[in-house]
Design a protein around this motif. Structure first.
Motif, PDB file in Angstrom:
ATOM      1  N   THR A   1       0.843  -1.201   0.000  1.00 31.45           N
ATOM      2  CA  THR A   1       0.000   0.000   0.000  1.00 31.45           C
ATOM      3  C   THR A   1       0.874   1.245   0.000  1.00 31.45           C
ATOM      4  O   THR A   1       2.050   1.206   0.396  1.00 31.45           O
ATOM      5  N   GLU A   2       0.290   2.358  -0.414  1.00 29.38           N
ATOM      6  CA  GLU A   2       1.026   3.628  -0.413  1.00 29.38           C
ATOM      7  C   GLU A   2       1.336   4.076   1.012  1.00 29.38           C
ATOM      8  O   GLU A   2       2.393   4.650   1.272  1.00 29.38           O
ATOM      9  N   VAL A   3       0.412   3.802   1.935  1.00 23.45           N
ATOM     10  CA  VAL A   3       0.639   4.173   3.334  1.00 23.45           C
ATOM     11  C   VAL A   3       1.878   3.475   3.866  1.00 23.45           C
ATOM     12  O   VAL A   3       2.751   4.079   4.494  1.00 23.45           O
ATOM     13  N   LEU A   4       1.969   2.163   3.613  1.00 22.24           N
ATOM     14  CA  LEU A   4       3.114   1.400   4.117  1.00 22.24           C
ATOM     15  C   LEU A   4       4.401   1.795   3.394  1.00 22.24           C
ATOM     16  O   LEU A   4       5.467   1.880   4.009  1.00 22.24           O
TER      17      LEU A   4
ATOM     18  N   THR B   1       5.284   6.220  -5.754  1.00 21.91           N
ATOM     19  CA  THR B   1       3.954   5.614  -5.663  1.00 21.91           C
ATOM     20  C   THR B   1       3.087   6.139  -6.801  1.00 21.91           C
ATOM     21  O   THR B   1       3.461   7.088  -7.493  1.00 21.91           O
ATOM     22  N   GLY B   2       1.943   5.538  -6.973  1.00 20.31           N
ATOM     23  CA  GLY B   2       1.055   5.938  -8.057  1.00 20.31           C
ATOM     24  C   GLY B   2       0.560   7.354  -7.936  1.00 20.31           C
ATOM     25  O   GLY B   2       0.246   8.006  -8.940  1.00 20.31           O
ATOM     26  N   SER B   3       0.476   7.875  -6.706  1.00 17.23           N
ATOM     27  CA  SER B   3      -0.065   9.219  -6.504  1.00 17.23           C
ATOM     28  C   SER B   3       1.024  10.290  -6.441  1.00 17.23           C
ATOM     29  O   SER B   3       0.734  11.446  -6.116  1.00 17.23           O
ATOM     30  N   ALA B   4       2.275   9.899  -6.725  1.00 19.67           N
ATOM     31  CA  ALA B   4       3.372  10.868  -6.656  1.00 19.67           C
ATOM     32  C   ALA B   4       3.157  12.004  -7.664  1.00 19.67           C
ATOM     33  O   ALA B   4       2.700  11.779  -8.782  1.00 19.67           O
ATOM     34  N   LYS B   5       3.479  13.220  -7.252  1.00 15.33           N
ATOM     35  CA  LYS B   5       3.343  14.372  -8.140  1.00 15.33           C
ATOM     36  C   LYS B   5       4.398  14.300  -9.244  1.00 15.33           C
ATOM     37  O   LYS B   5       5.425  13.640  -9.110  1.00 15.33           O
ATOM     38  N   THR B   6       4.132  14.992 -10.332  1.00 13.17           N
ATOM     39  CA  THR B   6       4.967  14.897 -11.527  1.00 13.17           C
ATOM     40  C   THR B   6       6.431  15.221 -11.238  1.00 13.17           C
ATOM     41  O   THR B   6       7.333  14.473 -11.648  1.00 13.17           O
TER      42      THR B   6
ATOM     43  N   SER C   1      -9.748   2.898   3.806  1.00 16.07           N
ATOM     44  CA  SER C   1      -9.187   2.741   2.461  1.00 16.07           C
ATOM     45  C   SER C   1      -9.850   3.630   1.416  1.00 16.07           C
ATOM     46  O   SER C   1      -9.279   3.841   0.344  1.00 16.07           O
ATOM     47  N   GLN C   2     -11.049   4.157   1.685  1.00 14.74           N
ATOM     48  CA  GLN C   2     -11.731   4.979   0.689  1.00 14.74           C
ATOM     49  C   GLN C   2     -11.220   6.419   0.655  1.00 14.74           C
ATOM     50  O   GLN C   2     -11.566   7.175  -0.250  1.00 14.74           O
ATOM     51  N   LEU C   3     -10.398   6.796   1.627  1.00 21.44           N
ATOM     52  CA  LEU C   3      -9.787   8.121   1.594  1.00 21.44           C
ATOM     53  C   LEU C   3      -8.687   8.128   0.539  1.00 21.44           C
ATOM     54  O   LEU C   3      -8.062   7.099   0.263  1.00 21.44           O
ATOM     55  N   ASP C   4      -8.418   9.291  -0.042  1.00 25.25           N
ATOM     56  CA  ASP C   4      -7.344   9.335  -1.030  1.00 25.25           C
ATOM     57  C   ASP C   4      -5.993   9.199  -0.327  1.00 25.25           C
ATOM     58  O   ASP C   4      -5.877   9.387   0.885  1.00 25.25           O
TER      59      ASP C   4
ATOM     60  N   ARG D   1      -4.689  12.066   1.905  1.00 23.76           N
ATOM     61  CA  ARG D   1      -5.392  12.216   3.180  1.00 23.76           C
ATOM     62  C   ARG D   1      -4.998  11.111   4.153  1.00 23.76           C
ATOM     63  O   ARG D   1      -4.807  11.362   5.348  1.00 23.76           O
ATOM     64  N   LYS D   2      -4.869   9.869   3.654  1.00 24.07           N
ATOM     65  CA  LYS D   2      -4.455   8.770   4.521  1.00 24.07           C
ATOM     66  C   LYS D   2      -3.078   9.047   5.112  1.00 24.07           C
ATOM     67  O   LYS D   2      -2.850   8.836   6.309  1.00 24.07           O
ATOM     68  N   GLN D   3      -2.169   9.518   4.266  1.00 18.84           N
ATOM     69  CA  GLN D   3      -0.821   9.796   4.746  1.00 18.84           C
ATOM     70  C   GLN D   3      -0.828  10.943   5.749  1.00 18.84           C
ATOM     71  O   GLN D   3      -0.111  10.904   6.764  1.00 18.84           O
ATOM     72  N   GLU D   4      -1.641  11.947   5.483  1.00 18.12           N
ATOM     73  CA  GLU D   4      -1.748  13.093   6.398  1.00 18.12           C
ATOM     74  C   GLU D   4      -2.218  12.633   7.781  1.00 18.12           C
ATOM     75  O   GLU D   4      -1.677  13.054   8.813  1.00 18.12           O
ATOM     76  N   LEU D   5      -3.233  11.764   7.801  1.00 16.91           N
ATOM     77  CA  LEU D   5      -3.758  11.270   9.080  1.00 16.91           C
ATOM     78  C   LEU D   5      -2.719  10.430   9.813  1.00 16.91           C
ATOM     79  O   LEU D   5      -2.548  10.551  11.034  1.00 16.91           O
ATOM     80  N   MET D   6      -2.023   9.557   9.082  1.00 15.43           N
ATOM     81  CA  MET D   6      -1.020   8.716   9.724  1.00 15.43           C
ATOM     82  C   MET D   6       0.128   9.551  10.281  1.00 15.43           C
ATOM     83  O   MET D   6       0.629   9.295  11.381  1.00 15.43           O
TER      84      MET D   6
END
Length: 728
Positions: free
Chosen positions: A328-331, A364-369, A552-555, A558-563
């Motif tokens: 996962t991206e979080v891990l 990760t897949g959500s990494a900025k350009t 898991s439904q959070l983007d 946001r998940k990383q921010e919370l963690m």
């Protein structure tokens, strides 16, 4: 009737031997299309005519077998649903008063045809009570002809369906049995193995499994087929391991005075004996000219990441790069943060101007350009020695300068396509591979599922891991419910943090929120993150607490921010799904509350519990349930409550899981799914098979001596099996 062309007997179409109509019925009932499919439809048990119970002495609520004559039959329509009930009254000759017993069949079309007045049959079922009479409901039965009464044999009871009952299966198997011969079912196990265990030859084993002369013969045949599956599976794994050994990898020996040594010197603690021993095993593997393929297992918090990081640095010191794949991206983000922290200045390229530092990047897949472009450039140039990421690492744009090691973290399924993608990135050389898991694996599973991997185990937890107390909370008792929530607030008041884990994210019924406003009775469904957030929001004692929801439904951002906020201590209570099961490491978290804990498996509960007690502070895990204490599902919770030993729990988890799920194979009828071998019950068989495989692999050119066995191993490893084998 002749064999179908040149096709092997087991691969022949059922219609060739049973006719088109019967073949279609079997395909519809079970999905079977070949002779082999049907031959492996083995009886689940047998009943004997031998020791019979007189009807007058039948014990209530126990499984019995009686031989009796049909004296009356009747039929009536069901009132509550469509269909009919066929009732049979039987009388036996063992009862002095001619005692009678009723049999009930729901929509008993086959029974109505078979059980006419005067028929003698053997009935097997559980004794029940209905309208002041003993009865057997939906019993198994076998009509006894004169021959079977004179020479009674055990009667097979097959897995059946309403439209394909036991009688029909036995009849169809009777059409197939005469075609079984040594020529059509040739033996492939070595003769010395059959002699050593006194196993029957293959065609004889099929006969004894379906039409045994005595029950003991059926169970010897069953043992033979269990051994056959274990042997072929492990031989396939051993062959794959041998082939891996012939592949070429670049040696990555330890280089003194470089990053690995500097990392060891700066560690603020001493490595455990297990960590050092496993580290030496991996270091030796990396020094070989063929690719390492090793499984590293250890409890949550046992220090697997440190061991992996030392291996990564050894590879970097020897001129290679390493990729760490996370599920996962979080891990992945957590690994990136913790590894950068552990490395300190060693994560800076060009340290001291000598080029001994190395870049560490996250992809990760959500990494900025811009971040993605920078990471890709560092990987391609070789400046980045360690790249951490998810499946995004496998993309076409990712080009390594020299990939030397792949570390696969927990829950990542490493399939064929992914392996090929990584091979393409490493040129002509195959990278070394280290697979990590925090789920302890019983020895029998390790041999049958991970038989192609060398296994290393970290059993001892590092110093500083505090003990965890685990308790079941019976929610039907109001005092325990109240204490649960006050326990959360007490923990926060002491400066600590709390996880609250729920089985679901959201609710599907409008009534749920109303019901949870008091929580005085079981909710209409399992507790969700949304419902728990609503419940806590309505409690005055939680009004001053910082409570957030994670699922898991959070983007990803946001998940990383919370963690990150939870790790920094900015959140008091984190209400979450099992997204925190793997990899979340917060030393100040000391209480884990698991709602509706019976909804989780043993391994999952143990993983969740491992998230607390990681910072030297004692941890407490509270598992809530609305079930009664004697409910079967509560026994799982009692097992967790009783021990912290992950290997003991792994054995318990294995005992309640389905064999196919253990192997990760779901395809119905797949060659790779186990039909006779039970990883739970057949431990001795598995050990014996492993010993024979080891001996065979030491034999020069065994493939030439046993060509039929080689052919079977190749056929067994079909496409689905190959994928399964390559997922490890």
């Amino acid at each position: 009737m002749t064999d179908q062309g040149t096709a092997p007997f087991e691969d022949s179409e059922l219609a060739t031997y049973l006719g088109g109509k019967n073949a279609q019925a079997l395909e519809k009932a079970f999905g079977y299309t070949t002779v082999g499919d049907f031959l492996w439809h083995f009886p689940r048990r047998y009943v004997e005519v031998g020791e019979l119970t007189p009807i007058a002495e039948l014990p209530f609520d126990e499984h019995v077998t009686v031989v009796a004559q049909v004296v009356n039959v009747s039929q009536r329509q069901m009132h509550s649903r469509r269909g009919f009930i066929f009732e049979v009254t039987v009388s036996d000759e063992l009862s002095s008063g001619g005692q009678e017993l009723k049999m009930t069949f729901f929509n008993g079309y086959q029974a109505r045809s078979d059980l006419i007045v005067g028929t003698i049959a053997m009935f097997s079922g559980k004794v029940g009570w209905y309208q002041d009479h003993l009865q057997l409901s939906q019993p198994d039965y076998a009509v006894l002809d004169e021959a079977s009464q004179a020479d009674p044999r055990p009667i097979p009871i097959y897995p059946a369906t309403a439209k394909m009952p036991n009688k029909k299966i036995r009849d169809l198997m009777g059409l197939l049995i005469p075609h079984l011969s040594e020529e059509r079912l040739p033996e492939f196990l070595p003769e010395e193995i059959l002699r050593a265990h006194r196993y029957p030859e293959r065609h004889r084993a099929f006969l004894e499994r379906h039409t045994p002369r005595e029950i003991k013969n059926a169970y010897i045949a069953r043992q033979r087929f269990a051994f056959e599956e274990a042997f072929v599976l492990q031989l396939s794994l051993a062959e794959r391991n041998r082939q891996l050994g012939t592949q070429q990898a670049i040696t990555r020996p330890r280089v003194e005075g470089r990053l690995a040594d500097k990392f060891d010197r700066q560690l603020p603690f001493e490595l455990t004996e297990d960590q050092l021993q496993v580290g030496d095993q991996i270091a030796a593997d990396l020094s070989q000219a063929h690719p390492m393929h090793r499984l590293l297992q250890g409890e949550v918090g046992s220090g697997k990441t440190i061991v992996a990081l030392r291996a990564i640095l050894q590879v970097i010191d020897a001129g290679g790069q390493a990729a760490l794949l996370a599920p996962t991206e979080v891990l992945a983000a957590q690994h990136f943060s913790s590894i950068k922290k552990m490395l300190g200045k060693l994560a800076e390229p060009g340290l001291f101007g000598e080029g001994e530092g190395t870049g560490v990047a996250l992809l990760t897949g959500s990494a900025k350009t811009a971040q993605r472009r920078e990471a890709l450039l560092g990987i391609a140039s070789g400046e980045t020695g360690l790249i951490i990421g998810t499946h995004a690492l496998l993309g076409d744009q990712v080009q390594f300068a020299e990939l030397g090691l792949v570390v696969v973290d927990e829950q990542h399924r490493f399939g064929v396509e992914q392996r090929d993608a990584l091979r393409a990135k490493s040129g002509d050389w195959v990278p070394h591979t280290l697979v990590m898991t925090a789920t302890p694996i019983p020895r029998t599973v390790a041999m049958t599922v991970f038989g192609d991997l060398d296994t290393s185990t970290i059993k001892r937890l590092p110093a500083g891991r505090a003990p965890i107390q685990t308790h079941i909370v019976p929610m039907q008792l109001a005092g325990y419910r109240d204490r649960l929530f006050s326990r959360i607030t007490e923990e926060v008041s002491q400066g600590h943090q709390v996880y609250v884990v729920c089985p679901r994210i959201s609710d599907t019924t409008a009534e749920q929120g109303v019901l949870l406003s008091t929580y005085d009775e079981p909710p209409g469904q399992t507790m969700s993150v949304e419902a728990m957030m609503e419940l806590l929001a309505g409690m005055p004692e939680f009004s001053s607490l910082r409570v957030e929801a994670l699922h898991s439904q959070l983007d990803a951002a946001r998940k990383q921010e919370l963690m990150d906020s939870f790790a920094r201590g900015e959140i008091d209570v984190l209400v979450s799904t099992t997204v925190i099961e793997v990899g979340v490491d917060v030393h100040n978290a000391t209480l884990m509350v698991i709602m509706d804990a019976e909804r989780f498996g043993i391994s999952q509960l143990h993983q969740l519990r491992g998230r607390i007690g990681r910072g030297g502070l004692p941890g407490t895990c509270l598992m809530t349930t609305w079930l009664d204490a004697d409910h079967p599902s509560v026994s799982r919770l009692k097992t967790i409550e009783s021990t912290l030993d992950g290997f003991e729990l792994a054995e318990a988890d294995l005992a309640e899981r389905r064999e196919g799920n253990i192997l990760g194979v779901q395809q119905s009828g797949s060659q790779s799914s186990l039909k006779e071998l039970s990883i739970i019950k057949d431990r001795t068989v598995i050990e014996q098979a492993r010993g024979h495989v080891d001996a065979l692999m030491k034999m020069p050119a065994w493939q030439t001596k046993y060509p039929r066995l080689l052919e079977i191993v190749g056929a067994w490893a079909d496409e689905s099996t190959k994928e399964f084998l390559n997922k490890n």
